[in-house]
Design an enzyme around this catalytic site. Structure first.
Site, PDB file in Angstrom:
ATOM      1  N   CYS A 113      -0.530   3.748   2.089  1.00 15.93           N
ATOM      2  CA  CYS A 113      -1.971   3.918   1.921  1.00 15.93           C
ATOM      3  C   CYS A 113      -2.654   2.568   1.700  1.00 15.93           C
ATOM      4  O   CYS A 113      -2.643   2.041   0.578  1.00 15.93           O
ATOM      5  CB  CYS A 113      -2.248   4.867   0.759  1.00 15.93           C
ATOM      6  SG  CYS A 113      -4.010   5.092   0.437  1.00 15.93           S
ATOM      7  N   CYS A 129      -5.489   2.595  -0.797  1.00 18.23           N
ATOM      8  CA  CYS A 129      -5.070   2.636  -2.207  1.00 18.23           C
ATOM      9  C   CYS A 129      -4.550   1.274  -2.664  1.00 18.23           C
ATOM     10  O   CYS A 129      -4.863   0.816  -3.758  1.00 18.23           O
ATOM     11  CB  CYS A 129      -3.923   3.625  -2.429  1.00 18.23           C
ATOM     12  SG  CYS A 129      -4.063   5.190  -1.604  1.00 18.23           S
ATOM     13  N   ASP A 130      -3.712   0.649  -1.860  1.00 18.22           N
ATOM     14  CA  ASP A 130      -2.936  -0.498  -2.335  1.00 18.22           C
ATOM     15  C   ASP A 130      -3.299  -1.834  -1.703  1.00 18.22           C
ATOM     16  O   ASP A 130      -2.773  -2.874  -2.112  1.00 18.22           O
ATOM     17  CB  ASP A 130      -1.432  -0.226  -2.084  1.00 18.22           C
ATOM     18  CG  ASP A 130      -0.957   1.000  -2.864  1.00 18.22           C
ATOM     19  OD1 ASP A 130      -1.473   1.219  -3.969  1.00 18.22           O
ATOM     20  OD2 ASP A 130      -0.090   1.728  -2.361  1.00 18.22           O
TER      21      ASP A 130
END
Ligand code: NDP
Length: 312
Positions: A134, A137-138
């Site tokens: 992701c 997300c990261d």
């Protein structure tokens, strides 16, 4: 056999939000948390794009808070996964991996989707330490660093483009000699000087001490032309698709060719009356926690309307 009026299956943002709304509507739902309580978000680190957390929030903490909120309103949580369903007629019949079974008048399916991985042993080892599925997300953790994205579809191009806004260099590792992504997505990456597409490449192994430091690649152009080499990098992102966790229900509810549950418009109604779908199991496009939470609220509101309209 036990009978419940409203059963919620799944414990990501969609399932817990549905539970919060359903409890407050007095529906006394029972929620089965499945194999991974808290869902995909418990696998990520900090989440900076969930509204209400200006300093960010750990994925695990966010899900734990949602769970507590649902419990506080009286939701009954059970630590089992649904393994079989018969939705041919109401009341619906469901079986769980703790050997229990029950019938339900109404169901909210919020079982999510699982990111696909290559299946390498080293990929598992570095999950959360350089390996992610992701970018949204990261990606933040790779500001100014070198990363690679695997895949040749729209998601891979979108993630490569997103990461190029943060990282110093993005390699796109594509197994075929062409991209599957739409023309618009291809155009988005082709003009980006930070993105280098490595066609006809496959990943053999990830290497590093405690954290990913390089990837072993093989470039194959026909059987005779094969070369192996290492590429130093800091982050390795998978974008080879998601699998919706709909298999238990797909004999009964309509799905698309990929297995995503089809719903009416942008709402939660499935092809089976009283059965609703929320979150990533019905969402091939957005796959965001806040979107899943919103769809969980919609599902609970529709379930309440459905139950209220039943005779008796
Ligand atoms: P796709 O299934 O479209 O693409 C998956 C990609 O991963 C393909 O290039 C595939 O290669 C590759 N792949 C699969 N398995 C492996 C493997 N083992 N090793 C290496 N590569 C592998 O998935 P997406 O997530 O990209 O897209 C899903 C859907 O969501 C699509 O309909 C897409 O259009 C849509 N979407 C739309 C967006 C938008 O419009 N903004 C953004 C993101 C997604 P190969 O081509 O060789 O099969």
């Amino acid at each position: 056999m036990e009978h419940v009026r409203l059963l919620i299956i799944g414990s990501g943002p969609a399932g817990y939000t549905a539970a919060i709304y359903a409890c407050r509507a007095g529906l006394q739902p029972v929620l089965y948390e499945g194999l991974q309580p808290g869902g995909q978000l418990t696998q990520t680190t900090r989440i900076d794009n969930f509204p209400g957390f200006p300093s960010g929030v750990e994925g695990f903490d966010l899900m734990d808070s949602m769970r507590q909120q649902a419990e506080q309103f009286g939701c009954q949580m059970r630590p089992a996964a649904c393994v079989r369903s018969d939705l041919s007629q109401a009341p619906y019949h469901l079986w769980f991996d703790d050997e229990t079974e029950l019938t339900a008048t109404s169901i909210i399916i919020a079982t999510g989707a699982s990111a696909r991985y290559l299946g390498l042993e080293s990929e598992r080892r570095y999950l959360g330490s350089g390996v992610s599925a992701c970018a949204t997300c990261d990606g933040f953790f790779y500001r100014g660093k070198v990363v690679a994205v695997v895949g040749g579809g729209d998601t891979a191009c979108e993630e490569a483009s997103y990461l190029a806004g943060l990282a110093s260099k993005v390699y796109l590792i594509v197994r075929k000699p062409y991209l599957r992504a739409s023309r618009a997505m291809q155009e988005r990456i082709s003009g980006n000087p930070k993105i280098e597409v490595l066609f006809e490449h496959n990943t053999e192994e990830l290497v590093g001490e405690g954290h990913v430091q390089s990837v072993r690649l093989v470039r194959r152009r026909g059987e005779a032309d094969e070369s192996h080499y290492s590429l130093p990098l800091d982050g390795f992102f998978l974008a080879i698709g998601h699998t919706p966790n709909s298999g238990v229900f797909s004999p009964w509810v309509k799905t698309d060719a990929e297995g995503y549950i089809l719903t009416e418009g942008s709402g939660p109604l499935t092809s089976v009356p009283g059965v609703f779908a929320a979150g990533d199991v019905a969402d091939p496009h957005y796959r965001q926690a806040v979107v899943a939470a919103g769809s969980g609220a919609k599902a609970a509101i529709e379930a309440e309307r459905y139950l209220a309209a039943l005779p008796g």
